[in-house]
Design a protein around this motif. Structure first.
Motif, PDB file in Angstrom:
ATOM      1  N   PRO A 252      31.995 -37.566  -1.344  1.00 24.50           N
ATOM      2  CA  PRO A 252      31.020 -38.435  -0.681  1.00 24.50           C
ATOM      3  C   PRO A 252      31.470 -39.885  -0.755  1.00 24.50           C
ATOM      4  CG  PRO A 252      30.132 -37.543  -2.726  1.00 24.50           C
ATOM      5  CD  PRO A 252      31.469 -36.923  -2.527  1.00 24.50           C
ATOM      6  N   GLY A 253      31.141 -40.644   0.276  1.00 21.76           N
ATOM      7  CA  GLY A 253      31.495 -42.054   0.328  1.00 21.76           C
ATOM      8  C   GLY A 253      30.312 -42.943   0.017  1.00 21.76           C
ATOM      9  N   ILE A 254      30.530 -44.221   0.161  1.00 17.08           N
ATOM     10  CA  ILE A 254      29.509 -45.213  -0.155  1.00 17.08           C
ATOM     11  C   ILE A 254      28.249 -45.007   0.683  1.00 17.08           C
ATOM     12  CG2 ILE A 254      28.994 -47.688   0.005  1.00 17.08           C
ATOM     13  CD1 ILE A 254      31.935 -48.143  -0.839  1.00 17.08           C
ATOM     14  N   ILE A 255      28.406 -44.754   1.968  1.00 19.96           N
ATOM     15  CA  ILE A 255      27.245 -44.564   2.840  1.00 19.96           C
ATOM     16  C   ILE A 255      26.471 -43.306   2.443  1.00 19.96           C
ATOM     17  CG2 ILE A 255      26.479 -44.232   5.229  1.00 19.96           C
ATOM     18  CD1 ILE A 255      27.574 -47.073   4.512  1.00 19.96           C
TER      19      ILE A 255
ATOM     20  N   GLU B 185      20.873 -39.269 -11.973  1.00 22.48           N
ATOM     21  CA  GLU B 185      22.051 -38.396 -11.916  1.00 22.48           C
ATOM     22  C   GLU B 185      23.080 -38.937 -10.929  1.00 22.48           C
ATOM     23  OE1 GLU B 185      21.097 -34.274 -11.235  1.00 22.48           O
ATOM     24  OE2 GLU B 185      19.445 -34.364 -12.682  1.00 22.48           O
ATOM     25  N   ILE B 186      22.610 -39.387  -9.777  1.00 21.45           N
ATOM     26  CA  ILE B 186      23.508 -39.973  -8.779  1.00 21.45           C
ATOM     27  C   ILE B 186      24.142 -41.242  -9.345  1.00 21.45           C
ATOM     28  CG2 ILE B 186      23.647 -41.034  -6.490  1.00 21.45           C
ATOM     29  CD1 ILE B 186      23.279 -37.976  -6.472  1.00 21.45           C
ATOM     30  N   HIS B 187      23.357 -42.058 -10.034  1.00 27.07           N
ATOM     31  CA  HIS B 187      23.883 -43.283 -10.632  1.00 27.07           C
ATOM     32  C   HIS B 187      24.984 -42.950 -11.647  1.00 27.07           C
ATOM     33  CE1 HIS B 187      22.959 -47.402 -12.706  1.00 27.07           C
ATOM     34  NE2 HIS B 187      24.213 -47.276 -12.308  1.00 27.07           N
ATOM     35  N   SER B 188      24.765 -41.924 -12.429  1.00 28.89           N
ATOM     36  CA  SER B 188      25.780 -41.500 -13.391  1.00 28.89           C
ATOM     37  C   SER B 188      27.073 -41.096 -12.684  1.00 28.89           C
ATOM     38  CB  SER B 188      25.247 -40.338 -14.233  1.00 28.89           C
ATOM     39  OG  SER B 188      26.232 -39.869 -15.110  1.00 28.89           O
TER      40      SER B 188
ATOM     41  N   HIS C  11      32.670 -42.470 -11.275  1.00 25.03           N
ATOM     42  CA  HIS C  11      33.707 -42.548 -10.245  1.00 25.03           C
ATOM     43  C   HIS C  11      33.987 -43.990  -9.814  1.00 25.03           C
ATOM     44  CE1 HIS C  11      32.770 -38.289 -10.169  1.00 25.03           C
ATOM     45  NE2 HIS C  11      34.000 -38.140  -9.695  1.00 25.03           N
ATOM     46  N   LYS C  12      33.507 -44.941 -10.615  1.00 32.26           N
ATOM     47  CA  LYS C  12      33.811 -46.366 -10.432  1.00 32.26           C
ATOM     48  C   LYS C  12      33.467 -46.900  -9.036  1.00 32.26           C
ATOM     49  CE  LYS C  12      36.655 -46.417 -14.331  1.00 32.26           C
ATOM     50  NZ  LYS C  12      35.845 -45.605 -15.162  1.00 32.26           N
ATOM     51  N   LEU C  13      32.274 -46.543  -8.558  1.00 32.31           N
ATOM     52  CA  LEU C  13      31.830 -46.996  -7.235  1.00 32.31           C
ATOM     53  C   LEU C  13      30.799 -48.121  -7.314  1.00 32.31           C
ATOM     54  CD1 LEU C  13      31.487 -43.514  -5.529  1.00 32.31           C
ATOM     55  CD2 LEU C  13      33.318 -45.182  -5.196  1.00 32.31           C
ATOM     56  N   GLU C  14      30.528 -48.613  -8.527  1.00 33.91           N
ATOM     57  CA  GLU C  14      29.491 -49.629  -8.687  1.00 33.91           C
ATOM     58  C   GLU C  14      29.908 -51.016  -8.203  1.00 33.91           C
ATOM     59  OE1 GLU C  14      26.581 -48.441 -12.235  1.00 33.91           O
ATOM     60  OE2 GLU C  14      28.599 -48.965 -12.889  1.00 33.91           O
ATOM     61  N   SER C  15      31.128 -51.169  -7.755  1.00 34.04           N
ATOM     62  CA  SER C  15      31.554 -52.481  -7.254  1.00 34.04           C
ATOM     63  C   SER C  15      31.032 -52.735  -5.843  1.00 34.04           C
ATOM     64  CB  SER C  15      33.075 -52.585  -7.280  1.00 34.04           C
ATOM     65  OG  SER C  15      33.645 -51.603  -6.434  1.00 34.04           O
ATOM     66  N   SER C  16      30.505 -51.725  -5.198  1.00 35.16           N
ATOM     67  CA  SER C  16      29.996 -51.870  -3.839  1.00 35.16           C
ATOM     68  C   SER C  16      28.601 -52.497  -3.847  1.00 35.16           C
ATOM     69  CB  SER C  16      29.926 -50.498  -3.161  1.00 35.16           C
ATOM     70  OG  SER C  16      29.162 -50.574  -1.987  1.00 35.16           O
ATOM     71  N   GLU C  17      28.439 -53.564  -3.081  1.00 37.02           N
ATOM     72  CA  GLU C  17      27.123 -54.202  -2.970  1.00 37.02           C
ATOM     73  C   GLU C  17      26.118 -53.284  -2.290  1.00 37.02           C
ATOM     74  OE1 GLU C  17      27.612 -57.994  -1.127  1.00 37.02           O
ATOM     75  OE2 GLU C  17      28.842 -58.756  -2.775  1.00 37.02           O
ATOM     76  N   VAL C  18      26.595 -52.436  -1.389  1.00 39.23           N
ATOM     77  CA  VAL C  18      25.715 -51.473  -0.719  1.00 39.23           C
ATOM     78  C   VAL C  18      25.136 -50.507  -1.750  1.00 39.23           C
ATOM     79  CG1 VAL C  18      25.631 -49.580   0.953  1.00 39.23           C
ATOM     80  CG2 VAL C  18      26.903 -51.656   1.486  1.00 39.23           C
ATOM     81  N   ILE C  19      25.996 -49.986  -2.618  1.00 43.81           N
ATOM     82  CA  ILE C  19      25.554 -49.053  -3.662  1.00 43.81           C
ATOM     83  C   ILE C  19      24.600 -49.749  -4.626  1.00 43.81           C
ATOM     84  CG2 ILE C  19      26.315 -47.743  -5.685  1.00 43.81           C
ATOM     85  CD1 ILE C  19      26.978 -46.298  -3.153  1.00 43.81           C
TER      86      ILE C  19
END
Length: 71
Positions: A8-11, A31-34, A39-47
């Protein structure tokens, strides 16, 4: 998506978090936040915006504040 081998991607995550906020599904959102963190996706402002929205709408004020300060 994971079962079929699709990453899954950012969107996708933003959409899932939006659904969690609409249904006040805090545990599923956590759970999704974990998964996002692992997977180090917290750098996205969208996320981060979707996480903030989800925690705020689910009434998890401290978690929302933590995400806000990370923005």
């Amino acid at each position: 998506m994971r079962d079929s081998g699709v990453q899954p991607g950012i969107i996708s995550f933003a959409t899932i978090l939006s659904a969690c906020s609409q249904f006040t599904a805090l545990e599923q959102g956590r759970e999704i936040h974990s998964y996002i963190s692992n997977h180090k996706l917290e750098s996205s402002e969208v996320i981060m915006g979707a996480l903030l929205d989800m925690y705020a709408k689910c009434g998890a004020v401290e978690e929302a504040r933590h995400v806000f300060y990370r923005l």
